[in-house]
Design a protein around this motif. Structure first.
Motif, PDB file in Angstrom:
ATOM      1  N   THR A 180       0.836  -1.205   0.000  1.00 32.48           N
ATOM      2  CA  THR A 180       0.000   0.000   0.000  1.00 32.48           C
ATOM      3  C   THR A 180       0.866   1.248   0.000  1.00 32.48           C
ATOM      4  OG1 THR A 180      -1.766  -1.165   1.187  1.00 32.48           O
ATOM      5  CG2 THR A 180      -1.819   1.244   1.232  1.00 32.48           C
ATOM      6  N   GLU A 181       1.927   1.221   0.786  1.00 30.92           N
ATOM      7  CA  GLU A 181       2.833   2.372   0.847  1.00 30.92           C
ATOM      8  C   GLU A 181       3.527   2.589  -0.501  1.00 30.92           C
ATOM      9  OE1 GLU A 181       4.416   5.622   3.094  1.00 30.92           O
ATOM     10  OE2 GLU A 181       2.778   4.205   3.458  1.00 30.92           O
ATOM     11  N   LYS A 184       1.149   4.189  -2.743  1.00 33.21           N
ATOM     12  CA  LYS A 184       0.865   5.556  -2.300  1.00 33.21           C
ATOM     13  C   LYS A 184       1.956   6.536  -2.715  1.00 33.21           C
ATOM     14  CE  LYS A 184       2.170   7.530   1.276  1.00 33.21           C
ATOM     15  NZ  LYS A 184       2.612   8.020   2.596  1.00 33.21           N
ATOM     16  N   ASP A 187       2.098   7.398  -6.287  1.00 29.85           N
ATOM     17  CA  ASP A 187       0.842   7.974  -6.785  1.00 29.85           C
ATOM     18  C   ASP A 187       0.106   7.004  -7.715  1.00 29.85           C
ATOM     19  OD1 ASP A 187      -1.113   9.901  -6.854  1.00 29.85           O
ATOM     20  OD2 ASP A 187      -0.219  11.024  -8.517  1.00 29.85           O
ATOM     21  N   LEU A 189      -2.220   4.737  -6.173  1.00 25.35           N
ATOM     22  CA  LEU A 189      -3.449   4.310  -5.517  1.00 25.35           C
ATOM     23  C   LEU A 189      -4.663   4.805  -6.307  1.00 25.35           C
ATOM     24  CD1 LEU A 189      -3.024   4.794  -1.648  1.00 25.35           C
ATOM     25  CD2 LEU A 189      -3.234   2.642  -2.909  1.00 25.35           C
ATOM     26  N   LYS A 194      -8.031   5.575  -2.002  1.00 22.73           N
ATOM     27  CA  LYS A 194      -7.615   6.769  -1.253  1.00 22.73           C
ATOM     28  C   LYS A 194      -8.698   7.184  -0.259  1.00 22.73           C
ATOM     29  CE  LYS A 194      -4.651   8.721  -4.885  1.00 22.73           C
ATOM     30  NZ  LYS A 194      -4.474   9.834  -5.860  1.00 22.73           N
ATOM     31  N   TYR A 199      -5.609   9.535   7.375  1.00 26.97           N
ATOM     32  CA  TYR A 199      -4.236  10.018   7.193  1.00 26.97           C
ATOM     33  C   TYR A 199      -3.836  10.910   8.367  1.00 26.97           C
ATOM     34  CZ  TYR A 199      -5.495   8.659   2.414  1.00 26.97           C
ATOM     35  OH  TYR A 199      -5.914   7.970   1.307  1.00 26.97           O
ATOM     36  N   VAL A 220      -1.919  12.834  -1.305  1.00 23.77           N
ATOM     37  CA  VAL A 220      -1.867  11.619  -0.491  1.00 23.77           C
ATOM     38  C   VAL A 220      -0.444  11.104  -0.349  1.00 23.77           C
ATOM     39  CG1 VAL A 220      -2.499   9.160  -0.482  1.00 23.77           C
ATOM     40  CG2 VAL A 220      -4.257  10.897  -0.871  1.00 23.77           C
ATOM     41  N   LYS A 221       0.349  11.205  -1.413  1.00 21.72           N
ATOM     42  CA  LYS A 221       1.714  10.685  -1.345  1.00 21.72           C
ATOM     43  C   LYS A 221       2.585  11.468  -0.362  1.00 21.72           C
ATOM     44  CE  LYS A 221       3.549  13.328  -5.279  1.00 21.72           C
ATOM     45  NZ  LYS A 221       4.255  13.231  -6.576  1.00 21.72           N
ATOM     46  N   ILE A 225      -0.375   7.298   5.900  1.00 20.04           N
ATOM     47  CA  ILE A 225      -1.598   6.511   6.070  1.00 20.04           C
ATOM     48  C   ILE A 225      -1.619   5.963   7.488  1.00 20.04           C
ATOM     49  CG2 ILE A 225      -2.798   4.388   5.400  1.00 20.04           C
ATOM     50  CD1 ILE A 225      -1.852   4.802   2.570  1.00 20.04           C
TER      51      ILE A 225
END
Length: 602
Positions: A180-181, A184, A187, A189, A194, A199, A220-221, A225
C-alpha cells in the motif's frame, strides 16, 4: 475437507453483486483502432520505489513491521522491452507463456483505449515494441533484441501456505502495508482506495480523511496513512486483518450481444490473464461456454484483468488466435481499472471487441463442439484468424500463400460487398463465415492435395471445396441459432433459417456455392415446393446422409463423380438411387458461364 474454503465459495449467479463492471457501451469506453497513451507514472514495483516505501513504513508508527526487523528489498523480477526484427523473433516472444508479452507499456495511463498500440518510436522494425515482467533468473531469448528497463521487487504473499503461523500472519500484514505504501508514494493508488484510508501528517491521532487532505492542499503521497485497522460496518473487531490475509479467486464473466437474435451470450474459450497491479501475471484462465472464468486462489489484493481472443488446448498447444486486423497484433481487451478482490465483468454491445467476440465464439465452437460432434476434420492447431473490422471484402481461407511475409491463414471480414455496397454481416453472418473458412481449413488438413497450387483455376476443385464448406456452414449455423432462438430469422434477408434461399435457386442462377450438402441431408424437395419457378429448381429425392459421411466420401476426390460414387459405395441409404439425378444439377452448375465444359479442366 473443504470447510476452510467456505469464505471463498462462489457460483456464477453471485457475480451481479461482486462485479466491478466495465462495459463497452456506445456512450462508454472508446473503441478506436489504436490505443493512445496518457501520463507516464512512476513504477510502483521498482526496487527503488519499494526501498523508499520500506523506509517510509519504518518511520510510520501505525504500520506493521517485519518480525525479523529487517526486510531486504532485492531484485525479484525484470521489466523487459523487446524489439523483434522479424516474424521468427516475434513468434519466439509472443508464444512464450512465461513472457506473456504486452504491446502496451505498463507504467502509462491510457488516454484512449483501442485494439492495438503502435509505439511511434518503433520506426526501425515492422513490429511494435513488446513488454514483459519475468523472474530475475528467467532465460530471456538472447536472439531477440531487448533491454532491461527496470529491476522490480514483488512481495511473495502467495508463497505462504494455507495455514500461516503467527509469524507468517505478521509477515502477510507487513506485505499489505508495504505494498500500500509503495502504491501511495508512487501515486498509483486508485481514487476509491484513497477514500478508504485515514491520514495524518505528524500525529496519528489527527485522523484526516481524504477530503481533509485535499482541503489542506496536500497530496496523499505526501502524508502518512494510518495503518491501524478499525472495525467498520462489514468487519467485526479482530476480523479486519483476517479478511485481508485470506485467499480469493480472481473471476468474472465476459459476454457479447448477439445482434442477430438480440441475446447476450458468453465469450467462449477466451484467455484471461490476471496481473498483480497490472504488471506481473499471477493467474490465468479460460472462459467457459457461458463466458465465466475463475482462477486458482491468491492473496494478492489488487489486480488488473486482460482478455485475449485466443484459445489453448493444453500447455503450449494453441488452437487458434484471433488477430486484430493484422497478423502483428493479437485481438485483446486489456482492462485498466484496479480490482481489489473483486470480479471482472465485460459486456460487448458494439465495435471491435463485439466483432472479435463473434469470431472467438465461432472458432471455439468449431474446435470444441462442431468438429467432434459432427465428425469433421479438425483444422490444424496454431491457426491465425485475422478479424477485419473495417475492410469491405470477402472472407477467405488462404490455402497457399506465396510470400515471405507472415500472414493469417484465415481472414474474416465484418462487412462484405454486395451489389457494390458494403453490408454488415450480422452476428449470424460472422459466425457462418468463420465456420465456412474453418471447414476449408479442416478439409485441407484431411486432403492437402486438394488445395495444391496445381489445382488453382479448376472449377471441379472450386465446386467441391466451396459446396462442402457452404453445406457445413448452413447446417451448423442453423443448428446453433435455432437452438438459441426457435423463431430465428436470417439477419441478412429475414428468411427462416440461414442460407434458406440457396435451395430456391434454379440451376442457371447457381455458382460453386451449391446447396448439395443440405440436399443430401434434409427431406426437403425444392422442385416440389417451388414448382411454380421456371425452369424448376433441382429435384432432390435424397435424404438422410450425415456430415461425417459426406466428408468421408469427399476425401481425396477431385471431381463430382467421385463424390457421388463414394457416397453410393461407402454407405447404404434408402434414397441412394436418386443420387445421380441430384448430382446432375451440380454437374450442370459446374459448367455455368464457361465457354469450355468443365470436365475437360483438371
Amino acid at each position: 475437507m473443504t470447510s476452510c474454503e467456505k469464505d471463498d465459495s462462489f457460483s456464477e449467479n453471485k457475480l451481479s453483486n461482486e462485479f466491478n463492471s466495465e462495459s463497452y457501451m456506445k456512450k462508454g469506453t472508446g473503441d478506436d483502432k489504436y490505443t493512445v497513451l496518457g501520463t507516464q507514472k512512476k513504477i510502483p514495483c521498482s526496487v527503488e520505489n519499494m526501498a523508499e516505501a520500506y523506509q517510509s513504513i519504518l518511520k510510520n508508527p501505525t504500520a506493521v513491521k517485519h518480525p525479523d526487523k529487517n526486510y531486504p528489498i532485492n531484485k525479484t523480477h525484470l521489466y523487459v522491452k523487446f524489439k523483434p526484427q522479424d516474424s521468427i523473433q516475434y513468434n519466439k516472444i509472443v508464444n512464450d507463456t512465461i513472457l506473456a508479452v504486452s504491446d502496451e507499456p505498463f507504467e502509462y495511463e491510457i488516454a484512449n483505449q483501442g485494439s492495438i498500440y503502435l509505439d511511434p518510436k518503433a520506426n526501425d522494425t515492422i513490429f511494435t515494441f513488446y513488454y514483459s515482467v519475468v523472474p530475475k533468473d528467467y532465460q530471456i531469448p538472447s536472439e531477440v533484441p531487448h533491454e532491461i528497463l527496470k529491476d522490480l521487487h514483488f512481495t511473495s504473499e502467495d508463497a505462504i501456505g494455507e495455514t500461516p503461523s503467527e509469524k507468517e500472519e505478521n509477515i502477510l500484514d507487513f506485505y499489505e502495508d508495504l505494498n500500500t505504501e509503495a502504491l501511495k508514494i508512487s501515486d498509483n493508488l486508485e481514487e476509491d482506495e484513497k477514500k478508504e484510508h485515514t491520514y495524518f501528517q505528524n500525529d496519528p491521532s489527527e485522523r484526516l480523511s481524504y477530503d481533509d487532505v485535499k482541503r489542506l492542499g496536500l497530496k496523499v503521497k505526501d502524508v502518512q496513512i494510518n495503518y491501524e485497522l478499525e472495525p467498520n460496518d462489514e468487519d467485526v473487531e479482530g476480523e479486519a486483518r483476517l479478511f485481508r490475509r485470506r485467499k480469493w479467486r480472481p473471476r468474472g464473466t465476459i459476454t457479447v450481444q448477439e445482434d442477430a437474435i438480440n441475446q447476450n451470450v458468453g465469450v467462449m474459450g477466451a484467455r484471461v490473464r490476471v496481473r498483480k497491479w497490472g504488471w506481473l501475471v499471477i493467474r490465468k484462465a479460460h472462459t467457459n461456454r457461458n463466458g465465466y472464468f475463475e482462477t486458482s486462489r491468491t492473496r494478492t489484493k489488487r489486480v488488473k484483468y486482460a482478455l485475449y481472443f485466443k484459445n489453448r488446448r493444453s500447455g503450449n498447444i494453441r488452437r487458434f488466435t484471433v488477430k486484430a486486423s493484422s497478423w502483428f497484433w493479437n485481438a485483446r481487451d486489456r482492462g485498466h481499472r484496479t480490482h481489489k478482490r473483486r470480479a471482472w465483468r465485460r459486456h460487448y454491445t458494439y465495435g471491435r471487441r463485439q466483432f472479435y467476440g463473434y469470431v472467438q465464439n465461432a472458432a471455439f465452437d468449431y474446435y470444441t463442439r462442431i468438429a467432434p460432434q459432427y465428425g469433421l476434420s479438425m483444422p490444424r492447431d496454431r491457426i491465425n484468424i485475422s478479424a477485419k473490422y473495417t475492410q469491405c471484402a470477402s472472407s477467405e481461407h488462404r490455402a497457399n500463400v506465396l510470400t515471405l511475409l507472415p500472414v493469417s491463414r484465415i481472414k474474416i471480414t465484418r462487412r462484405s460487398k454486395i451489389n457494390g455496397n458494403c453490408v454488415y454481416r450480422g452476428s449470424d453472418g460472422i459466425y457462418a463465415t468463420t465456420v465456412h473458412e474453418l471447414t476449408h481449413a479442416g478439409h485441407q488438413r484431411m486432403d492437402p492435395g486438394m488445395f495444391s497450387i496445381f489445382h488453382i483455376g479448376s472449377c471441379n476443385r472450386a465446386i467441391l471445396t466451396e459446396s462442402w464448406a457452404e453445406g457445413v456452414e448452413t447446417i451448423i449455423t442453423n443448428d446453433r441459432y435455432l437452438s438459441l432462438e426457435p423463431n430465428y430469422l436470417d439477419s441478412s434477408n429475414d428468411n427462416i433459417g440461414w442460407n434458406f434461399t440457396r435451395q430456391r435457386d434454379r440451376v442457371f442462377e447457381m455458382d460453386e456455392y451449391t446447396p448439395i450438402v443440405a440436399d443430401l441431408i434434409d427431406d426437403y424437395n425444392q422442385s416440389i415446393e417451388y414448382a411454380f419457378l421456371k425452369p424448376d429448381p433441382p429435384v432432390d429425392g435424397v435424404q438422410g446422409y450425415t456430415l461425417n459421411q459426406i466428408q468421408n466420401a469427399l476425401d481425396d476426390c477431385r471431381d463430382i463423380d467421385c463424390w457421388e460414387n463414394n457416397l453410393r459405395n461407402y454407405y447404404f441409404n434408402s434414397t441412394e438411387n436418386n443420387l445421380n439425378e441430384l448430382f446432375d444439377y451440380v454437374r450442370d452448375v459446374r459448367n455455368n458461364n464457361l465457354s469450355t465444359p468443365c470436365n475437360t479442366i483438371f
